[in-house]
Design an enzyme around this catalytic site. Sequence first.
Site, short mmCIF file in Angstrom:
data_model
loop_
_atom_site.label_atom_id
_atom_site.label_comp_id
_atom_site.label_asym_id
_atom_site.label_seq_id
_atom_site.Cartn_x
_atom_site.Cartn_y
_atom_site.Cartn_z
N GLN A 57 -18.13 4.57 3.32
CA GLN A 57 -18.65 5.78 3.95
C GLN A 57 -18.43 5.85 5.46
N HIS B 246 -1.54 3.79 -1.65
CA HIS B 246 -2.62 4.73 -1.32
C HIS B 246 -2.65 5.93 -2.26
N GLU C 287 0.81 -1.24 0.00
CA GLU C 287 0.00 0.00 0.00
C GLU C 287 0.84 1.28 0.00
N TYR D 241 3.49 1.96 2.01
CA TYR D 241 4.11 2.31 3.29
C TYR D 241 5.63 2.07 3.25
N ARG E 58 2.64 -8.80 4.16
CA ARG E 58 1.70 -8.24 3.18
C ARG E 58 2.53 -7.69 2.04
P1 FAD Z 1 -36.19 6.47 1.99
O1 FAD Z 1 -35.15 5.58 1.47
O2 FAD Z 1 -36.61 7.61 1.15
O3 FAD Z 1 -37.46 5.57 2.34
C1 FAD Z 1 -38.70 6.10 2.70
C2 FAD Z 1 -39.78 5.05 2.48
O4 FAD Z 1 -40.98 5.49 3.08
C3 FAD Z 1 -40.11 4.79 1.03
O5 FAD Z 1 -39.99 3.40 0.75
C4 FAD Z 1 -41.54 5.27 0.87
O6 FAD Z 1 -42.28 4.49 -0.04
C5 FAD Z 1 -42.08 5.10 2.28
N1 FAD Z 1 -43.21 5.97 2.61
C6 FAD Z 1 -43.27 7.31 2.55
N2 FAD Z 1 -44.48 7.73 2.98
C7 FAD Z 1 -45.19 6.64 3.32
C8 FAD Z 1 -46.49 6.43 3.87
N3 FAD Z 1 -47.32 7.44 4.15
N4 FAD Z 1 -46.90 5.17 4.07
C9 FAD Z 1 -46.10 4.12 3.80
N5 FAD Z 1 -44.85 4.26 3.30
C10 FAD Z 1 -44.40 5.51 3.08
N6 FAD Z 1 -26.89 7.08 0.34
C11 FAD Z 1 -25.69 6.71 0.74
O7 FAD Z 1 -25.43 6.73 1.94
N7 FAD Z 1 -24.75 6.30 -0.14
C12 FAD Z 1 -24.98 6.27 -1.46
O8 FAD Z 1 -24.09 5.90 -2.24
C13 FAD Z 1 -26.25 6.65 -1.93
N8 FAD Z 1 -26.53 6.64 -3.22
C14 FAD Z 1 -27.76 7.03 -3.66
C15 FAD Z 1 -28.03 7.02 -5.01
C16 FAD Z 1 -29.28 7.39 -5.47
C17 FAD Z 1 -29.54 7.40 -6.94
C18 FAD Z 1 -30.29 7.75 -4.52
C19 FAD Z 1 -31.66 8.12 -5.00
C20 FAD Z 1 -30.01 7.78 -3.19
C21 FAD Z 1 -28.75 7.43 -2.73
N9 FAD Z 1 -28.41 7.47 -1.39
C22 FAD Z 1 -27.19 7.07 -0.97
C23 FAD Z 1 -29.33 8.06 -0.39
C24 FAD Z 1 -30.00 7.00 0.46
O9 FAD Z 1 -30.64 6.06 -0.35
C25 FAD Z 1 -30.96 7.70 1.40
O10 FAD Z 1 -30.23 8.54 2.25
C26 FAD Z 1 -31.75 6.72 2.23
O11 FAD Z 1 -32.50 5.86 1.42
C27 FAD Z 1 -32.71 7.45 3.16
O12 FAD Z 1 -33.39 6.49 3.90
P2 FAD Z 1 -34.81 6.72 4.55
O13 FAD Z 1 -35.18 5.41 5.11
O14 FAD Z 1 -34.76 7.88 5.44
O15 FAD Z 1 -35.78 7.13 3.37
P1 NAP Z 2 -27.07 16.82 -2.13
O1 NAP Z 2 -25.79 16.12 -2.00
O2 NAP Z 2 -27.51 17.68 -1.04
O3 NAP Z 2 -27.01 17.64 -3.49
C1 NAP Z 2 -28.02 18.46 -3.92
C2 NAP Z 2 -27.54 19.29 -5.11
O4 NAP Z 2 -28.60 20.10 -5.53
C3 NAP Z 2 -26.39 20.18 -4.79
O5 NAP Z 2 -25.46 20.11 -5.86
C4 NAP Z 2 -27.01 21.58 -4.70
O6 NAP Z 2 -26.00 22.42 -5.19
C5 NAP Z 2 -28.22 21.47 -5.59
N1 NAP Z 2 -29.37 22.25 -5.15
C6 NAP Z 2 -29.91 22.31 -3.92
N2 NAP Z 2 -30.98 23.11 -3.91
C7 NAP Z 2 -31.13 23.58 -5.16
C8 NAP Z 2 -32.06 24.46 -5.79
N3 NAP Z 2 -33.05 25.02 -5.11
N4 NAP Z 2 -31.92 24.72 -7.09
C9 NAP Z 2 -30.91 24.16 -7.81
N5 NAP Z 2 -30.01 23.33 -7.26
C10 NAP Z 2 -30.11 23.04 -5.95
O7 NAP Z 2 -28.23 15.77 -2.34
P2 NAP Z 2 -28.45 14.61 -3.37
O8 NAP Z 2 -27.51 14.62 -4.49
O9 NAP Z 2 -29.89 14.68 -3.64
O10 NAP Z 2 -28.16 13.31 -2.51
C11 NAP Z 2 -28.96 12.97 -1.40
C12 NAP Z 2 -28.16 12.26 -0.37
O11 NAP Z 2 -27.79 10.99 -0.85
C13 NAP Z 2 -26.89 13.03 -0.12
O12 NAP Z 2 -26.85 13.48 1.21
C14 NAP Z 2 -25.80 12.07 -0.37
O13 NAP Z 2 -24.92 11.96 0.73
C15 NAP Z 2 -26.46 10.73 -0.58
N6 NAP Z 2 -25.76 10.15 -1.71
C16 NAP Z 2 -24.50 9.73 -1.52
C17 NAP Z 2 -23.81 9.20 -2.57
C18 NAP Z 2 -22.40 8.70 -2.37
O14 NAP Z 2 -21.78 8.29 -3.32
N7 NAP Z 2 -21.88 8.70 -1.19
C19 NAP Z 2 -24.39 9.09 -3.80
C20 NAP Z 2 -25.69 9.53 -3.97
C21 NAP Z 2 -26.36 10.07 -2.90
P3 NAP Z 2 -26.11 24.01 -5.23
O15 NAP Z 2 -26.92 24.38 -4.03
O16 NAP Z 2 -24.69 24.51 -5.21
O17 NAP Z 2 -26.74 24.30 -6.53
FE1 SF4 Z 3 -17.27 0.15 4.93
FE2 SF4 Z 3 -19.56 -0.88 5.83
FE3 SF4 Z 3 -19.50 0.46 3.50
FE4 SF4 Z 3 -18.40 -1.96 3.74
S1 SF4 Z 3 -20.58 -1.45 3.92
S2 SF4 Z 3 -17.50 -0.22 2.77
S3 SF4 Z 3 -17.59 -1.87 5.81
S4 SF4 Z 3 -19.08 1.29 5.53
#
Ligand code: FAD
Ligand code: NAP
Ligand code: SF4
Length: 674
Positions: free
Chosen positions: A343, A256, A168, A170, A218
């Site tokens: 993460q 790294h 890595e 080191y 390693r």
């Molecule tokens: P949600 O996942 O939004 O779940 C809410 C649930 O509540 C839904 O299934 C909905 O149907 C249900 N619900 C809402 N209202 C009602 C109701 N009245 N009755 C019954 N059911 C209801 N996060 C990461 O940490 N790493 C990532 O790499 C990452 N990548 C992402 C990529 C994409 C494209 C997207 C869209 C999201 C990504 N996220 C990622 C974000 C992550 O998925 C969210 O932060 C997470 O799902 C939030 O979890 P939650 O349980 O709060 O809500």
């Molecule tokens: P986000 O990371 O908060 O990004 C939102 C984007 O929208 C920002 O670029 C912001 O930039 C823009 N924005 C916000 N308000 C706006 C407005 N009113 N008009 C125009 N642009 C606006 O949220 P997200 O991409 O929706 O992701 C949601 C969560 O999922 C995030 O917290 C993220 O951590 C998680 N996630 C993580 C990964 C991962 O790889 N770790 C991947 C996907 C999602 P400006 O305000 O500068 O325009």
């Molecule tokens: Fe790290 Fe857990 Fe994500 Fe695996 S699932 S990469 S152990 S945070």
Amino acid sequence: MTSNSHPHLLAPLNLGFTTLKNRVIMGSMHTGLEDRFYNYAKLAAYFAERAKGGVGLMVTGGISPNRSGWLLPFGGTMNHLLDIYNHRKVTKAVHQEGGKIVMQILHSGRYGYQPLVVSASDKKSPISLFKPRALTEAGIQSTIRDYVRCARLAQKAGYDGVEIMGSEGYLLNQFLCARTNLRQDRWGGSIDNRMRLPLEIVTRVRAAVGTNFIIMYRHSILDLVDGGNSWDDVVTVAQALERAGVTLFNTGIGWHEARIPTIVTSVPRAAFRSVAARLKAVVSVPVVASNRINTPDVAEDILASGDADMVSMARPFLADPDFVNKVAASRADEINTCIGCNQACLDHTFSNQRASCLVNPRAGHETELVYTKKSVSKKVAVVGSGPAGLSAATTAAECGHEVTLFDSNSSIGGQFNIARLVPGKEEFSETLRYFTRRLQVTGVKLQLNHRVTRAELLAGDFDDIILATGIVPRTPPIKGVDHPKVLSYIDVLLHKKPVGKSVAIIGAGGIGFDVAEYLLHDPAITLPQSVDHWCAEWGVDLHATVNGGLTKPVPATPFRQLYLLQRKASKLGAGLGKTSGWVHRATLQRGGVEMLAGVEYLSIDDAGLHIRVGGQTRVLEVDNVILCAGQDSLTELLPTEPSPRFHCIGGAKLAAELDAKRAIREGAELAASL
Ligand code: FAD
Ligand code: NAP
Ligand code: SF4
């Protein structure tokens, strides 16, 4: 699935003086707990839980043999008899659970983030602020003595052996490669000279600890940096180290500072197994395959095909300490799989926080987040089966409560159902598979296709109501936002609405980046990416003919012309994960994505997206505009009057800076406290 399906994984390995109970190693991970003496009881609990889970051999996080080897100021060090006291807590706890553990000796060399750093030469690394001092002859001799003392102290502390970290990038790797070893004395120049330091260390450690003590080395079998070793050098070093007394070789891939990803989720599973196999063919001690091995089936396949004698999985043991026991008990489908997101593990380590796991928030917090059976079983409703709701429902049920989980969708998972559709995020499906099974095992009553109303909740006889309803995507107030060419990320990813060849993405957060990667990808290329395809794209030569395995990349032709936009003036993707953000940025740069910061959105019409950037107006003549502009909490079920029965978690509680790590942790913590 029966335990017979993984016979190679579960087979013992006789090392002559000791036998490992199976072929699985939990690789070294820096948890942060090893750096402070007062955290050793927690560290002992962390390792004990994994020993109990059945893993054959564990490796501690890196422990430095002296102060110049510290990764961070006052990092974990083993250079004094008093250090044994803390480490005995770990070895005792592990041995009580029937496990085995070796201590990793890690001298960080020029990677140290502290002013005492030393290296083969005084060449600064691109990932540390501190310029190293080139070790003198006397400095080298005292470093060797420090390694020997460290190994002997580890033996006294009760460890079953040591792992000498030679990969890595080191210190030992820095001596091994011309990239960092510019010396002209007997420690530099030819490979015989460059390997003198690791060879001396292994020879003298072996002499000091005797024959009945594991020395795992390693070995960096693919450096993935300019000036890295060729395969011939890798073999020369391995064969010399074997003669010097190595018991088994663990393998390391990439420094790294390499600009090739080696463990993030988009790296194909077991991408580097063929390199381990080539090492196995030229040494006679056991060889351990590593990197992106995360399921028992992949591990079994590597072992059954003879590519390696053991497999090392590190992060999968954060995700599930019981990995091996579940395989042995024919319960592999209950394994909580590491999704390679980094993460809560590596991203935490690199920002000086304790390592944990996105899918298992107990990791690193074994004594603090405890799921105990409650004497009184409550009736609990959980609304929303995204990561937050799934975590809350299954944890509450595990604690003995009677849980009903509602979702308006026809399947569990919430936004994870969308995330898993992004190229390179296929692993996210494993979390849904895990929770599907965990709901069954814990006996949660699942009601899908059921949109819950507030009236229904108030009328029910639930003791506790957990709102995990997530978010709604934000629609920014831009003139023309209702134009037919405007789509949401949900339209694109989930509903597969047709998208033209030129696209502007509004919002460059995690989802904006993900949508860009999705749109760059040619749907004719099947996912997950094959190892060959991935190697071609990143310029990896697994044969390491020259130059540490780097070759000219052959990037895929971008499938669309993309613009990725944000209002902030900062660098795009600055908020992405520390250890994975650069991979996303590199992918988009290769795909020719035009990334614009400091954008003002003016309007959307038939001509495209009108913006102002740097004081100039501009029309992006695109077929579609896709909104990835963040999210707002969905709070429609919150009671109008405060009520102690109602709890809110995940996106429903706070949409800003929401991610699955926070969602799952909040669900688990709340449920454990009911
Ligand atoms: P949600 O996942 O939004 O779940 C809410 C649930 O509540 C839904 O299934 C909905 O149907 C249900 N619900 C809402 N209202 C009602 C109701 N009245 N009755 C019954 N059911 C209801 N996060 C990461 O940490 N790493 C990532 O790499 C990452 N990548 C992402 C990529 C994409 C494209 C997207 C869209 C999201 C990504 N996220 C990622 C974000 C992550 O998925 C969210 O932060 C997470 O799902 C939030 O979890 P939650 O349980 O709060 O809500
Ligand atoms: P986000 O990371 O908060 O990004 C939102 C984007 O929208 C920002 O670029 C912001 O930039 C823009 N924005 C916000 N308000 C706006 C407005 N009113 N008009 C125009 N642009 C606006 O949220 P997200 O991409 O929706 O992701 C949601 C969560 O999922 C995030 O917290 C993220 O951590 C998680 N996630 C993580 C990964 C991962 O790889 N770790 C991947 C996907 C999602 P400006 O305000 O500068 O325009
Ligand atoms: Fe790290 Fe857990 Fe994500 Fe695996 S699932 S990469 S152990 S945070």
